[in-house]
Scaffold this motif. Sequence first.
Motif, PDB file in Angstrom:
ATOM      1  N   ASP A 208       7.217  56.758  -4.026  1.00  0.00           N
ATOM      2  CA  ASP A 208       8.298  56.745  -3.033  1.00  0.00           C
ATOM      3  C   ASP A 208       9.257  55.575  -3.270  1.00  0.00           C
ATOM      4  OD1 ASP A 208       7.319  59.047  -1.902  1.00  0.00           O
ATOM      5  OD2 ASP A 208       5.993  57.973  -0.533  1.00  0.00           O
ATOM      6  N   ALA A 209       8.689  54.426  -3.689  1.00  0.00           N
ATOM      7  CA  ALA A 209       9.540  53.259  -3.970  1.00  0.00           C
ATOM      8  C   ALA A 209      10.440  53.549  -5.176  1.00  0.00           C
ATOM      9  CB  ALA A 209       8.663  52.035  -4.228  1.00  0.00           C
ATOM     10  N   ILE A 210       9.875  54.201  -6.188  1.00  0.00           N
ATOM     11  CA  ILE A 210      10.674  54.537  -7.380  1.00  0.00           C
ATOM     12  C   ILE A 210      11.799  55.499  -6.981  1.00  0.00           C
ATOM     13  CG2 ILE A 210      10.645  55.614  -9.675  1.00  0.00           C
ATOM     14  CD1 ILE A 210       7.675  54.821  -9.867  1.00  0.00           C
ATOM     15  N   ARG A 211      11.442  56.460  -6.178  1.00  0.00           N
ATOM     16  CA  ARG A 211      12.426  57.468  -5.752  1.00  0.00           C
ATOM     17  C   ARG A 211      13.572  56.810  -4.981  1.00  0.00           C
ATOM     18  NH1 ARG A 211      12.373  62.636  -2.104  1.00  0.00           N
ATOM     19  NH2 ARG A 211      13.787  63.811  -3.421  1.00  0.00           N
ATOM     20  N   GLU A 212      13.211  55.872  -4.103  1.00  0.00           N
ATOM     21  CA  GLU A 212      14.252  55.190  -3.323  1.00  0.00           C
ATOM     22  C   GLU A 212      15.143  54.346  -4.234  1.00  0.00           C
ATOM     23  OE1 GLU A 212      12.106  53.187  -0.166  1.00  0.00           O
ATOM     24  OE2 GLU A 212      11.349  55.164   0.446  1.00  0.00           O
ATOM     25  N   ALA A 213      14.524  53.661  -5.192  1.00  0.00           N
ATOM     26  CA  ALA A 213      15.308  52.827  -6.114  1.00  0.00           C
ATOM     27  C   ALA A 213      16.276  53.695  -6.926  1.00  0.00           C
ATOM     28  CB  ALA A 213      14.374  52.046  -7.030  1.00  0.00           C
ATOM     29  N   LEU A 214      15.805  54.838  -7.371  1.00  0.00           N
ATOM     30  CA  LEU A 214      16.680  55.752  -8.118  1.00  0.00           C
ATOM     31  C   LEU A 214      17.826  56.227  -7.221  1.00  0.00           C
ATOM     32  CD1 LEU A 214      13.977  57.892 -10.005  1.00  0.00           C
ATOM     33  CD2 LEU A 214      15.647  56.395 -11.095  1.00  0.00           C
ATOM     34  N   ALA A 215      17.494  56.573  -5.989  1.00  0.00           N
ATOM     35  CA  ALA A 215      18.522  57.073  -5.058  1.00  0.00           C
ATOM     36  C   ALA A 215      19.598  56.008  -4.828  1.00  0.00           C
ATOM     37  CB  ALA A 215      17.879  57.495  -3.743  1.00  0.00           C
ATOM     38  N   ARG A 216      19.159  54.731  -4.742  1.00  0.00           N
ATOM     39  CA  ARG A 216      20.147  53.645  -4.541  1.00  0.00           C
ATOM     40  C   ARG A 216      21.130  53.565  -5.695  1.00  0.00           C
ATOM     41  NH1 ARG A 216      15.781  50.910  -2.159  1.00  0.00           N
ATOM     42  NH2 ARG A 216      15.245  49.889  -4.123  1.00  0.00           N
ATOM     43  N   GLU A 217      20.674  53.975  -6.874  1.00  0.00           N
ATOM     44  CA  GLU A 217      21.553  53.978  -8.065  1.00  0.00           C
ATOM     45  C   GLU A 217      22.305  55.302  -8.201  1.00  0.00           C
ATOM     46  OE1 GLU A 217      21.966  51.556 -10.617  1.00  0.00           O
ATOM     47  OE2 GLU A 217      21.018  50.266  -9.129  1.00  0.00           O
ATOM     48  N   GLY A 218      22.136  56.164  -7.223  1.00  0.00           N
ATOM     49  CA  GLY A 218      22.806  57.470  -7.283  1.00  0.00           C
ATOM     50  C   GLY A 218      22.123  58.448  -8.221  1.00  0.00           C
ATOM     51  N   ILE A 219      20.819  58.223  -8.483  1.00  0.00           N
ATOM     52  CA  ILE A 219      20.078  59.099  -9.416  1.00  0.00           C
ATOM     53  C   ILE A 219      19.133  59.994  -8.608  1.00  0.00           C
ATOM     54  CG2 ILE A 219      18.429  59.144 -11.347  1.00  0.00           C
ATOM     55  CD1 ILE A 219      19.511  56.231 -12.003  1.00  0.00           C
ATOM     56  N   ALA A 220      19.296  61.296  -8.808  1.00  0.00           N
ATOM     57  CA  ALA A 220      18.460  62.241  -8.057  1.00  0.00           C
ATOM     58  C   ALA A 220      17.085  62.365  -8.708  1.00  0.00           C
ATOM     59  CB  ALA A 220      19.132  63.604  -8.031  1.00  0.00           C
ATOM     60  N   SER A 221      16.071  62.563  -7.901  1.00  0.00           N
ATOM     61  CA  SER A 221      14.731  62.896  -8.413  1.00  0.00           C
ATOM     62  C   SER A 221      14.109  63.818  -7.376  1.00  0.00           C
ATOM     63  CB  SER A 221      13.892  61.629  -8.599  1.00  0.00           C
ATOM     64  OG  SER A 221      13.710  60.994  -7.345  1.00  0.00           O
ATOM     65  N   SER A 222      13.032  64.507  -7.761  1.00  0.00           N
ATOM     66  CA  SER A 222      12.463  65.497  -6.831  1.00  0.00           C
ATOM     67  C   SER A 222      10.953  65.412  -6.801  1.00  0.00           C
ATOM     68  CB  SER A 222      12.833  66.912  -7.273  1.00  0.00           C
ATOM     69  OG  SER A 222      14.217  67.042  -7.349  1.00  0.00           O
ATOM     70  N   ILE A 223      10.410  65.850  -5.679  1.00  0.00           N
ATOM     71  CA  ILE A 223       8.957  65.919  -5.557  1.00  0.00           C
ATOM     72  C   ILE A 223       8.564  67.389  -5.567  1.00  0.00           C
ATOM     73  CG2 ILE A 223       6.973  65.408  -4.076  1.00  0.00           C
ATOM     74  CD1 ILE A 223       8.628  62.988  -3.025  1.00  0.00           C
ATOM     75  N   PHE A 224       8.003  67.807  -6.695  1.00  0.00           N
ATOM     76  CA  PHE A 224       7.476  69.179  -6.826  1.00  0.00           C
ATOM     77  C   PHE A 224       5.966  69.081  -6.961  1.00  0.00           C
ATOM     78  CE2 PHE A 224      11.602  69.596  -9.242  1.00  0.00           C
ATOM     79  CZ  PHE A 224      12.282  70.228  -8.219  1.00  0.00           C
ATOM     80  N   TYR A 225       5.195  69.278  -5.910  1.00  0.00           N
ATOM     81  CA  TYR A 225       5.578  69.775  -4.596  1.00  0.00           C
ATOM     82  C   TYR A 225       4.883  68.878  -3.582  1.00  0.00           C
ATOM     83  CZ  TYR A 225       7.241  73.643  -7.377  1.00  0.00           C
ATOM     84  OH  TYR A 225       7.909  74.377  -8.312  1.00  0.00           O
TER      85      TYR A 225
END
Length: 280
Positions: A208-225
């Motif tokens: 979740d921390a990685i996902r948030e850091a990516l989002a702050r940089e405008g980088i999308a990521s996804s959780i499947f599933y």
Amino acid sequence: FFATAEAVSYTGATPVFADIDAGTFNLDPGSFRNKINSKTRAVIAVHLFGQCAALDEISDICTTHELLLVEDCAQALGADYDGVRAGSWGDFGCFSFYPTKNLGAAGDAGLVTTKHKKHDETLRVLRHHGSRQTYLHERVGWNSRLDELQAAVLRVKLRRLEEFNDARRRVAQRYRSKLQSAPLALPSENGRGRHAYHQFTVRSERRDAIREALAREGIASSIFYPLPLHRQPAYEPSNRGLTLPAAEAAAKSVLSLPIHPLLEDRAIDRICACIQQSAR
Ligand SMILES: Cc1ncc(COP(=O)(O)O)c(C=O)c1O
């Protein structure tokens, strides 16, 4: 993905959930074997994220127990296993051309393959309202024909599928080299054939921390599933008490990184640098 279980329920059958192999995220043949009982008729092996499930072992179990093997190839068009293409190992192969897939239509589309003449005829009747002859309906079917416009789009894009899958493999290779030292688990390859890299899915306790850091940089990521099928509200009541440890652990730790054939090295390097910083 939920659609695989839905397809079982639509037939009136009951889906029985087996666990995954923690490394490849695909069906664990041992878990599948343990679920077989006198009511079992078929198995659906989902080739998740673009890599074929352990088709040799799964096929052997099917032969021993006289079960049909259906391959869900929605994410694995162009992948192979021991030199045989996904969709041609089992009795049926089911493909999706949903726009995000490796071969995407301009809307919804799909395809079923089968080795058997008898099943081929049944499928053709089912997709056309149970009819072979206009206004004569020998069974209840669906409107499930591939739309002509979608077929035209797919025919053009199909020519470049191999090239695009090669490009996806190159993206995956660069992710591997750049994330080698990162504190996360890279996706395992089974070494049995070509991976179509529909997704590049890593695992980390700090997902979740990685996902948030990516989002702050405008980088999308996804959780499947995020929620396994046996925990979905539609199936949970009939699966109370069922534990599938590997599937449940994966749901808590997986993260799929951006991947597509045109992803540039510069972009991959930026994504990896952001992950390297946030994963620690
Ligand atoms: C593994 C898997 N199975 C089935 C489907 C369903 O395909 P469709 O959306 O074409 O119905 C999808 C994706 O959408 C999928 O990823």
